[in-house]
Scaffold this active site. Structure first.
Site, PDB file in Angstrom:
ATOM      1  N   GLU A   1      -1.964   4.309  -6.394  1.00 28.27           N
ATOM      2  CA  GLU A   1      -3.170   4.052  -5.595  1.00 28.27           C
ATOM      3  C   GLU A   1      -4.404   3.773  -6.459  1.00 28.27           C
ATOM      4  OE1 GLU A   1      -3.464   7.271  -2.771  1.00 28.27           O
ATOM      5  OE2 GLU A   1      -1.477   6.850  -1.938  1.00 28.27           O
TER       6      GLU A   1
ATOM      7  N   ASN B   1       2.306   1.807  -7.650  1.00 32.36           N
ATOM      8  CA  ASN B   1       2.570   2.118  -6.251  1.00 32.36           C
ATOM      9  C   ASN B   1       1.255   2.163  -5.473  1.00 32.36           C
ATOM     10  OD1 ASN B   1       4.528   3.121  -4.217  1.00 32.36           O
ATOM     11  ND2 ASN B   1       3.380   5.036  -4.340  1.00 32.36           N
TER      12      ASN B   1
ATOM     13  N   HIS C   1       2.897   3.031   4.858  1.00 32.66           N
ATOM     14  CA  HIS C   1       2.328   3.945   5.852  1.00 32.66           C
ATOM     15  C   HIS C   1       1.668   3.095   6.942  1.00 32.66           C
ATOM     16  CE1 HIS C   1       3.097   7.536   3.523  1.00 32.66           C
ATOM     17  NE2 HIS C   1       2.461   7.037   2.483  1.00 32.66           N
TER      18      HIS C   1
ATOM     19  N   GLU D   1       7.272   4.714   0.762  1.00 30.29           N
ATOM     20  CA  GLU D   1       6.739   5.856   1.520  1.00 30.29           C
ATOM     21  C   GLU D   1       6.647   5.534   3.011  1.00 30.29           C
ATOM     22  OE1 GLU D   1       3.146   7.528  -0.143  1.00 30.29           O
ATOM     23  OE2 GLU D   1       3.715   7.000  -2.200  1.00 30.29           O
TER      24      GLU D   1
ATOM     25  N   ASP E   1       6.453   5.428   6.828  1.00 28.06           N
ATOM     26  CA  ASP E   1       6.384   6.155   8.086  1.00 28.06           C
ATOM     27  C   ASP E   1       5.481   5.360   9.021  1.00 28.06           C
ATOM     28  OD1 ASP E   1       3.777   6.844   7.202  1.00 28.06           O
ATOM     29  OD2 ASP E   1       4.354   8.881   6.696  1.00 28.06           O
TER      30      ASP E   1
END
Length: 379
Positions: free
Chosen positions: A188, A229, A265, A294, A296
């Protein structure tokens, strides 16, 4: 050498409208195949890999279907739940072929005091993965968050901070040398507008910290695959383009950036990123691996049938982006059960973001992912 064949004939779903048309693409999971990094990186080595799939009792689990489709499917792991709840541990073992630690490899856990390291929980996860034929994604080495107070409150000079960062990366990567498949080295680093995040690292060390982190990680374990990432980079936008430009420039300089992690996300209130395959293709052309790291998909509660359909579509869009990208290696969900989801604690009034409910029952998103994996695997 562990080679999988990705059979991609006829994957088409109403939700995402994507079609996989490439037949019998050879996917190499333990070698630097054509188009992977050209800096002597050993880019696709899978250190510590045990016999794939030995823990999965059924050919219909996600890990079994993913193997036939030529990718790995993983989950982030809550170490407390893994240690204390048998149904949770069983699902991790049965359904997934790779694991990512949610927290136990982050800086505040592994180096709570300067120069004092505690790898106890992380070692336990690695041991679990070995016992169940799984690979481990290391997460993460450098982030602006979850840093120990001694680091954030210390008045370090630039030279001191650079030495601290060097020592931390070297110590952690060396500890797990040969046991980590992929490392999220830098996590990030960008703002949504494409500028670098103004955090401790940029403020004190300047933009060169990114290249340094990758060089140090590579020196500590040359066979681990090194990722940068980030979130909100699923489609083509200012942030993903800035990341693309950075990776392209770093690789031109010989910096061992070997993978790009697309977090995934998502929220059903926004359209699914249907340009994800186009976005991932340009990273593929750079010769780096990609992964959904990641995934979701959260929704406002109480959810209705439209929300559930949108969630299924979003999950499938992410997975299909990976399946359409030759050097996309893995698809990881950020936790698999709503019981331990991070979403309700961060997004007020939202939740139900995972593919199993709080009682470990598979949701329609699980079924949708399985369907796409089955089709991609030629079944």
């Amino acid at each position: 050498m562990d080679k999988w064949t990705r059979t991609t004939a006829g994957l088409a779903t109403a939700a995402a409208g994507l079609l996989l048309t490439t037949a019998s693409v050879v996917f190499v999971s333990s070698d630097a195949s054509a188009g992977t990094p050209a800096h002597g990186d050993s880019a696709a080595v899978a250190p510590g890999a045990a016999s794939y799939g030995r823990a999965a009792p059924s050919g219909t689990t996600l890990r079994a279907l993913a193997r036939k489709a030529g990718i790995r499917v993983g989950t982030a792991v809550n170490s407390d739940a893994l240690a204390g709840e048998a149904p949770y541990a069983q699902k991790v073992a049965d359904e997934f072929s790779s694991v990512t630690p949610e927290n136990v490899m982050k800086w505040d856990t592994v180096e709570p005091a300067r120069g004092t390291y505690d790898f106890t929980q992380a070692d336990q996860l690695v041991a679990f993965a070995k016992a169940h034929g799984q690979l481990v994604r290391g997460h993460n080495l450098l982030w602006h968050n979850q840093l120990p107070s001694w680091l954030t409150s210390g008045d370090f000079s630039a030279a001191e901070l650079r030495d601290i960062l060097h020592q931390h990366i070297t110590a952690e990567v060396a500890h797990f040398k040969g046991e980590i498949w992929q490392w999220d080295v830098v996590n990030e680093a960008f703002n949504d507008d494409g500028t670098l995040r103004d955090d401790l690292w940029l403020d004190k060390l300047g933009p060169g910290y990114v290249a340094d982190a990758f060089r140090w990680a590579h020196a500590a374990d040359p066979k681990a695959v090194l990722f940068i990432n980030d979130y909100n980079i699923e489609g083509v936008n200012a942030k993903s383009t800035a990341l693309y430009d950075l990776v392209k420039g770093l690789r031109a300089e010989g910096v061992p950036v070997q993978g790009v992690g697309i977090q995934g996300h998502l929220d059903v209130k926004y359209p699914a990123p249907h340009d994800i395959a186009d976005n991932m293709a340009r990273f593929d052309a750079l010769g780096v691996q990609t992964a959904i790291t990641e995934a979701d998909v959260r929704m406002t509660l109480p959810a209705d049938a439209t929300d559930v359909e949108a969630q299924d579509e979003a999950y499938q869009t992410l997975l299909q982006g990976c399946l359409l990208t030759r050097h996309c290696t893995d698809f990881t969900v950020w936790g698999f059960t709503d019981k331990y989801s991070w979403v309700p604690g961060v997004f007020t009034g939202e939740g139900q973001a995972n593919i199993f409910d709080e009682n470990y029952r598979p949701k329609s998103a699980y079924t949708a992912l399985g369907q796409d994996l089955r089709l991609a695997g030629g079944r």
